[in-house]
Design a protein around this motif. Structure first.
Motif, PDB file in Angstrom:
ATOM      1  N   SER A  38       0.841  -1.209   0.000  1.00  0.00           N
ATOM      2  CA  SER A  38       0.000   0.000   0.000  1.00  0.00           C
ATOM      3  C   SER A  38       0.872   1.254   0.000  1.00  0.00           C
ATOM      4  CB  SER A  38      -0.901   0.012   1.226  1.00  0.00           C
ATOM      5  OG  SER A  38      -1.691  -1.123   1.294  1.00  0.00           O
ATOM      6  N   PRO A  39       1.564   1.537  -1.102  1.00  0.00           N
ATOM      7  CA  PRO A  39       2.480   2.684  -1.089  1.00  0.00           C
ATOM      8  C   PRO A  39       1.761   4.025  -0.906  1.00  0.00           C
ATOM      9  CG  PRO A  39       2.341   1.748  -3.287  1.00  0.00           C
ATOM     10  CD  PRO A  39       1.582   0.842  -2.374  1.00  0.00           C
ATOM     11  N   ILE A  40       0.585   4.189  -1.484  1.00  0.00           N
ATOM     12  CA  ILE A  40      -0.125   5.465  -1.361  1.00  0.00           C
ATOM     13  C   ILE A  40      -0.632   5.646   0.064  1.00  0.00           C
ATOM     14  CG2 ILE A  40      -2.139   6.771  -2.147  1.00  0.00           C
ATOM     15  CD1 ILE A  40      -1.725   5.427  -4.898  1.00  0.00           C
ATOM     16  N   VAL A  47       2.958  11.012   6.191  1.00  0.00           N
ATOM     17  CA  VAL A  47       2.842  12.467   6.151  1.00  0.00           C
ATOM     18  C   VAL A  47       1.884  12.948   7.247  1.00  0.00           C
ATOM     19  CG1 VAL A  47       2.062  14.411   4.737  1.00  0.00           C
ATOM     20  CG2 VAL A  47       3.514  12.658   3.743  1.00  0.00           C
ATOM     21  N   GLY A  48       0.842  12.172   7.519  1.00  0.00           N
ATOM     22  CA  GLY A  48      -0.059  12.519   8.616  1.00  0.00           C
ATOM     23  C   GLY A  48       0.647  12.498   9.961  1.00  0.00           C
ATOM     24  N   ILE A  49       1.461  11.488  10.185  1.00  0.00           N
ATOM     25  CA  ILE A  49       2.253  11.423  11.423  1.00  0.00           C
ATOM     26  C   ILE A  49       3.191  12.618  11.511  1.00  0.00           C
ATOM     27  CG2 ILE A  49       4.066  10.111  12.607  1.00  0.00           C
ATOM     28  CD1 ILE A  49       2.675   7.553  11.530  1.00  0.00           C
ATOM     29  N   LEU A  84       1.246  25.838  12.316  1.00  0.00           N
ATOM     30  CA  LEU A  84       0.568  26.056  11.037  1.00  0.00           C
ATOM     31  C   LEU A  84       0.812  24.913  10.055  1.00  0.00           C
ATOM     32  CD1 LEU A  84       1.189  29.886  10.503  1.00  0.00           C
ATOM     33  CD2 LEU A  84      -0.944  28.745  11.174  1.00  0.00           C
ATOM     34  N   ALA A  85       2.053  24.460   9.962  1.00  0.00           N
ATOM     35  CA  ALA A  85       2.368  23.352   9.055  1.00  0.00           C
ATOM     36  C   ALA A  85       1.619  22.093   9.493  1.00  0.00           C
ATOM     37  CB  ALA A  85       3.872  23.099   9.030  1.00  0.00           C
ATOM     38  N   SER A  96      -1.203  17.004   1.043  1.00  0.00           N
ATOM     39  CA  SER A  96       0.079  16.980   1.756  1.00  0.00           C
ATOM     40  C   SER A  96       0.893  15.745   1.416  1.00  0.00           C
ATOM     41  CB  SER A  96      -0.164  17.034   3.263  1.00  0.00           C
ATOM     42  OG  SER A  96      -0.825  18.229   3.604  1.00  0.00           O
ATOM     43  N   ALA A  97       0.208  14.633   1.130  1.00  0.00           N
ATOM     44  CA  ALA A  97       0.923  13.401   0.785  1.00  0.00           C
ATOM     45  C   ALA A  97       1.652  13.527  -0.542  1.00  0.00           C
ATOM     46  CB  ALA A  97      -0.044  12.222   0.734  1.00  0.00           C
ATOM     47  N   ILE A  98       1.262  14.498  -1.345  1.00  0.00           N
ATOM     48  CA  ILE A  98       1.994  14.769  -2.586  1.00  0.00           C
ATOM     49  C   ILE A  98       2.986  15.906  -2.378  1.00  0.00           C
ATOM     50  CG2 ILE A  98       1.771  15.598  -4.966  1.00  0.00           C
ATOM     51  CD1 ILE A  98      -0.909  14.105  -5.070  1.00  0.00           C
ATOM     52  N   LEU A  99       2.553  16.973  -1.711  1.00  0.00           N
ATOM     53  CA  LEU A  99       3.380  18.167  -1.565  1.00  0.00           C
ATOM     54  C   LEU A  99       4.616  17.935  -0.687  1.00  0.00           C
ATOM     55  CD1 LEU A  99       3.707  21.181  -2.177  1.00  0.00           C
ATOM     56  CD2 LEU A  99       2.466  21.632  -0.055  1.00  0.00           C
ATOM     57  N   VAL A 100       4.435  17.343   0.479  1.00  0.00           N
ATOM     58  CA  VAL A 100       5.562  17.184   1.411  1.00  0.00           C
ATOM     59  C   VAL A 100       6.648  16.276   0.829  1.00  0.00           C
ATOM     60  CG1 VAL A 100       6.239  16.337   3.695  1.00  0.00           C
ATOM     61  CG2 VAL A 100       4.201  17.768   3.457  1.00  0.00           C
ATOM     62  N   PRO A 101       6.311  15.068   0.336  1.00  0.00           N
ATOM     63  CA  PRO A 101       7.380  14.251  -0.265  1.00  0.00           C
ATOM     64  C   PRO A 101       8.002  14.902  -1.502  1.00  0.00           C
ATOM     65  CG  PRO A 101       5.480  12.880   0.230  1.00  0.00           C
ATOM     66  CD  PRO A 101       5.061  14.298   0.431  1.00  0.00           C
ATOM     67  N   THR A 102       7.192  15.644  -2.271  1.00  0.00           N
ATOM     68  CA  THR A 102       7.755  16.330  -3.439  1.00  0.00           C
ATOM     69  C   THR A 102       8.787  17.360  -3.006  1.00  0.00           C
ATOM     70  OG1 THR A 102       5.705  16.009  -4.666  1.00  0.00           O
ATOM     71  CG2 THR A 102       7.202  17.694  -5.491  1.00  0.00           C
TER      72      THR A 102
END
Length: 179
Positions: A38-40, A47-49, A84-85, A96-102
């Motif tokens: 389950s990579p996604i 990212v939630g953690i 805020l972050a 965020s799961a796309i933005l933070v790792p990017t």
């Protein structure tokens, strides 16, 4: 004939119980398998953690200002940014799961290019080996920067493989410690 140095496993047993090492190996193996299957979902979870971590650390940083006033401006700024972050990441988990790792992958790509350029500069003193390493660093950095989403997926699968291999190795170590 070359002598291979080994660390006696029994000496490690005195420091850490074997079953604790076994639990660590099982946890790493399970997390690695979860990342592969389950990579996604695992990226969203991580990212939630991270968002909750930023939120909690931001709150603690603000609270610490009331106990120690030194550098309070910098701690207030970092605490507010952390809060805020954390709120943004928690409120928008998929974005965020796309933005933070990017952002992380982009930073890694930029650092690879920078380290490559430094290696090329060092090549004037160290020789062609450093130049080759510099060129490879630059190429890797440019590859990462040109395909950040592919790099994110690769990073997740790399973490999964490391978890699985590390988990199996740790389980093996626990079995050796027990026997």
């Amino acid at each position: 004939m070359m002598k291979i140095m080994t660390i006696p496993i029994r000496s490690m047993g005195n420091l850490v119980p074997w079953w604790l090492v076994l639990l660590e190996g099982l946890a790493a193996l399970i997390i690695g398998i979860y990342f592969i299957t389950s990579p996604i979902a695992s990226t969203i979870l991580l990212v939630g953690i991270l968002g909750w971590y930023w939120l909690v650390v931001g709150i603690f940083t603000i609270v610490s200002i009331f106990m120690d006033k030194t550098d309070w401006i910098w701690r207030a700024v970092t605490g507010i940014l952390g809060i805020l972050a954390g709120i943004v990441v928690i409120s928008h988990p998929f974005f965020s799961a796309i933005l933070v790792p990017t952002m992380v992958v982009t930073l890694v790509g930029m650092l690879a290019v920078a380290f490559g350029l430094v290696r090329l500069f060092w090549a004037m003193k160290e020789g062609w080996g450093a130049a080759l390493a510099g060129v490879l660093n630059i190429l890797l950095g440019l590859l990462i920067l040109s395909h950040p989403l592919v790099s994110i997926v690769t990073l997740v699968y790399l973490a999964a493989i490391l978890g699985i291999v590390g988990g199996i190795a740790t389980i093996y170590l626990a079995i050796k410690m027990r026997s």
